[in-house]
Scaffold this motif. Structure first.
Motif, PDB file in Angstrom:
ATOM      1  N   THR A 115      30.307  44.847  30.085  1.00  8.20           N
ATOM      2  CA  THR A 115      29.919  44.670  31.474  1.00  8.20           C
ATOM      3  C   THR A 115      30.615  45.696  32.370  1.00  8.20           C
ATOM      4  N   LYS A 116      30.034  45.918  33.541  1.00  7.46           N
ATOM      5  CA  LYS A 116      30.655  46.806  34.528  1.00  7.46           C
ATOM      6  C   LYS A 116      32.028  46.293  34.934  1.00  7.46           C
ATOM      7  N   ARG A 117      32.157  44.980  34.938  1.00 10.38           N
ATOM      8  CA  ARG A 117      33.449  44.371  35.303  1.00 10.38           C
ATOM      9  C   ARG A 117      34.542  44.776  34.316  1.00 10.38           C
ATOM     10  N   VAL A 118      34.218  44.764  33.029  1.00  8.58           N
ATOM     11  CA  VAL A 118      35.198  45.152  32.014  1.00  8.58           C
ATOM     12  C   VAL A 118      35.432  46.663  32.040  1.00  8.58           C
ATOM     13  N   GLU A 119      34.389  47.451  32.256  1.00  4.85           N
ATOM     14  CA  GLU A 119      34.568  48.905  32.407  1.00  4.85           C
ATOM     15  C   GLU A 119      35.533  49.211  33.551  1.00  4.85           C
ATOM     16  N   ARG A 120      35.355  48.520  34.655  1.00  8.36           N
ATOM     17  CA  ARG A 120      36.234  48.732  35.813  1.00  8.36           C
ATOM     18  C   ARG A 120      37.661  48.297  35.504  1.00  8.36           C
ATOM     19  N   LEU A 121      37.811  47.187  34.779  1.00  9.14           N
ATOM     20  CA  LEU A 121      39.143  46.720  34.391  1.00  9.14           C
ATOM     21  C   LEU A 121      39.865  47.771  33.566  1.00  9.14           C
ATOM     22  N   CYS A 122      39.174  48.373  32.601  1.00  7.13           N
ATOM     23  CA  CYS A 122      39.793  49.416  31.775  1.00  7.13           C
ATOM     24  C   CYS A 122      40.172  50.629  32.621  1.00  7.13           C
ATOM     25  N   ARG A 123      39.264  51.059  33.468  1.00  6.27           N
ATOM     26  CA  ARG A 123      39.564  52.191  34.350  1.00  6.27           C
ATOM     27  C   ARG A 123      40.785  51.905  35.212  1.00  6.27           C
ATOM     28  N   ASP A 124      40.813  50.717  35.800  1.00  7.90           N
ATOM     29  CA  ASP A 124      41.908  50.391  36.705  1.00  7.90           C
ATOM     30  C   ASP A 124      43.202  50.099  35.962  1.00  7.90           C
ATOM     31  N   GLY A 125      43.118  49.683  34.706  1.00 11.27           N
ATOM     32  CA  GLY A 125      44.335  49.544  33.909  1.00 11.27           C
ATOM     33  C   GLY A 125      45.041  50.876  33.738  1.00 11.27           C
ATOM     34  N   ARG A 126      44.252  51.928  33.487  1.00  5.47           N
ATOM     35  CA  ARG A 126      44.840  53.273  33.381  1.00  5.47           C
ATOM     36  C   ARG A 126      45.401  53.730  34.726  1.00  5.47           C
ATOM     37  N   ARG A 127      44.668  53.435  35.803  1.00  6.49           N
ATOM     38  CA  ARG A 127      45.134  53.823  37.142  1.00  6.49           C
ATOM     39  C   ARG A 127      46.426  53.092  37.501  1.00  6.49           C
ATOM     40  N   ALA A 128      46.526  51.820  37.137  1.00  2.00           N
ATOM     41  CA  ALA A 128      47.736  51.055  37.432  1.00  2.00           C
ATOM     42  C   ALA A 128      48.953  51.662  36.745  1.00  2.00           C
ATOM     43  N   GLU A 148      54.903  49.392  42.899  1.00  2.00           N
ATOM     44  CA  GLU A 148      53.670  50.158  43.098  1.00  2.00           C
ATOM     45  C   GLU A 148      52.512  49.566  42.291  1.00  2.00           C
ATOM     46  N   ILE A 149      52.812  49.129  41.061  1.00  3.81           N
ATOM     47  CA  ILE A 149      51.770  48.545  40.217  1.00  3.81           C
ATOM     48  C   ILE A 149      51.252  47.239  40.827  1.00  3.81           C
ATOM     49  N   GLU A 150      52.152  46.391  41.315  1.00  2.00           N
ATOM     50  CA  GLU A 150      51.697  45.143  41.916  1.00  2.00           C
ATOM     51  C   GLU A 150      50.874  45.402  43.176  1.00  2.00           C
ATOM     52  N   ALA A 151      51.291  46.374  43.982  1.00  2.00           N
ATOM     53  CA  ALA A 151      50.517  46.698  45.176  1.00  2.00           C
ATOM     54  C   ALA A 151      49.113  47.157  44.789  1.00  2.00           C
ATOM     55  N   PHE A 152      49.012  47.979  43.745  1.00  2.00           N
ATOM     56  CA  PHE A 152      47.705  48.420  43.257  1.00  2.00           C
ATOM     57  C   PHE A 152      46.873  47.227  42.800  1.00  2.00           C
ATOM     58  N   ALA A 153      47.485  46.339  42.018  1.00  2.00           N
ATOM     59  CA  ALA A 153      46.760  45.179  41.497  1.00  2.00           C
ATOM     60  C   ALA A 153      46.238  44.310  42.641  1.00  2.00           C
ATOM     61  N   ARG A 154      47.070  44.060  43.631  1.00  3.59           N
ATOM     62  CA  ARG A 154      46.659  43.207  44.748  1.00  3.59           C
ATOM     63  C   ARG A 154      45.516  43.854  45.537  1.00  3.59           C
ATOM     64  N   ARG A 155      45.610  45.144  45.785  1.00  6.34           N
ATOM     65  CA  ARG A 155      44.558  45.836  46.540  1.00  6.34           C
ATOM     66  C   ARG A 155      43.205  45.747  45.839  1.00  6.34           C
ATOM     67  N   ASN A 156      43.240  45.702  44.527  1.00  7.58           N
ATOM     68  CA  ASN A 156      42.000  45.774  43.761  1.00  7.58           C
ATOM     69  C   ASN A 156      41.576  44.449  43.137  1.00  7.58           C
ATOM     70  N   GLY A 157      42.269  43.378  43.501  1.00  5.56           N
ATOM     71  CA  GLY A 157      41.826  42.056  43.102  1.00  5.56           C
ATOM     72  C   GLY A 157      42.186  41.629  41.694  1.00  5.56           C
ATOM     73  N   TYR A 158      43.297  42.162  41.168  1.00  3.28           N
ATOM     74  CA  TYR A 158      43.726  41.822  39.811  1.00  3.28           C
ATOM     75  C   TYR A 158      45.019  41.010  39.840  1.00  3.28           C
ATOM     76  N   PHE A 203      50.188  44.871  32.135  1.00  2.00           N
ATOM     77  CA  PHE A 203      49.057  44.109  31.610  1.00  2.00           C
ATOM     78  C   PHE A 203      48.239  43.642  32.809  1.00  2.00           C
ATOM     79  N   LEU A 204      47.158  44.346  33.078  1.00  2.00           N
ATOM     80  CA  LEU A 204      46.298  44.066  34.225  1.00  2.00           C
ATOM     81  C   LEU A 204      45.198  43.101  33.787  1.00  2.00           C
ATOM     82  N   SER A 205      44.946  42.084  34.609  1.00  2.00           N
ATOM     83  CA  SER A 205      44.068  41.005  34.158  1.00  2.00           C
ATOM     84  C   SER A 205      43.092  40.549  35.233  1.00  2.00           C
ATOM     85  N   LEU A 206      42.001  39.976  34.754  1.00  2.00           N
ATOM     86  CA  LEU A 206      41.027  39.328  35.632  1.00  2.00           C
ATOM     87  C   LEU A 206      41.391  37.857  35.797  1.00  2.00           C
ATOM     88  N   GLY A 207      42.652  37.623  36.213  1.00  2.00           N
ATOM     89  CA  GLY A 207      43.076  36.277  36.551  1.00  2.00           C
ATOM     90  C   GLY A 207      44.283  35.736  35.836  1.00  2.00           C
TER      91      GLY A 207
END
Length: 249
Positions: A115-128, A148-158, A203-207
């Protein structure tokens, strides 16, 4: 460990490059129908051809050369007869000892179609991860990357898994400084010193904000099975900025 001379740095680079190339090859080989054991055998062959020993086997008597976790599992998965399927989210963690020095790296791979959601999660995991790496410098707080990682996660809903942390590495697989949070930890007063060798591995997560052992003594999984990714590099803090040891080229 703290790097004290160029010889140590060169040996750490060699270990890091080998685990990075192994991880890259394993990721490229991933395909539906293969087992995680077959994927692990590829990793073992590359490490042994390079003169290295699997760090989890050497250090913890882990039952595999590499850790391969098929979602919803996120870490420390045991290679075995599990057949990889289209749509799987897979984490591969490769660490090894070469000439007395340890390299440690990891990444998550989505087996198409996903899914696009999982593609985005992978992309944003690398960005984090890279958001945290850019905060590494001698004299900074050891928790600066985590902020910095937590700020990124919060901004992007992770969310971030908070019972898996980064760690010192180099002369052994896990060493001081231990428990380096990839989130805000106001209790951590430690500083990054010049030459310090450590990992960053959010470890960036969808919840999910926690993982539990599933019962085999190793494998970790979020209680709700939320999709979660991990990306990891070994770093050295220098006056010129962070040196990433685990790049394939």
């Amino acid at each position: 460990m703290t790097i004290e001379n160029e010889d140590q740095l060169d040996k750490l680079k060699a270990a890091g490059r080998l685990v990075a190339r192994t991880l890259k090859a394993m990721g490229e080989a991933l395909e539906p129908g293969m087992t995680t054991r077959e994927l692990d055998q590829l990793g073992r062959a590359m490490l042994e051809a390079g003169g290295a020993r699997s760090a989890p086997e050497l250090t913890y008597d882990f039952p595999g050369a590499t850790c391969i976790s098929v979602g919803p599992d996120v870490a420390h998965g045991i290679p075995g007869d599990r057949v990889i399927q289209a749509g799987d989210l897979i984490n591969i963690d490769v660490s090894a000892e070469l000439d007395g020095f340890f390299g440690d790296t990891g990444a998550s791979f989505a087996v198409p179609p996903v899914t696009k959601r999982v593609e985005r999660l992978c992309r944003d995991g690398r960005r984090a991860l890279w958001t945290g790496i850019r905060a590494v410098r001698p004299g900074a707080d050891l928790n600066a990357p985590g902020r910095e990682i937590e700020a990124f996660a919060r901004r992007n809903g992770y969310s971030l898994v908070r019972n898996l942390a980064s760690h010192g590495v180099g002369a052994s697989l896990h060493e001081e400084p231990t428990e380096i949070a990839t989130w805000v930890d106001r209790s951590d007063r430690r500083k990054i010193t010049e030459g310090l060798v450590f990992t960053l591995e959010p470890f960036l997560s969808l919840g999910a904000d926690w993982v539990d052992e599933v019962g085999d003594g190793w494998t970790l999984r979020p209680p709700g099975g939320e999709p979660t990714v991990q990306y990891e590099h070994t770093l050295v803090a220098t006056r010129r900025g962070p040196l990433v040891m685990t790049l394939a080229e």
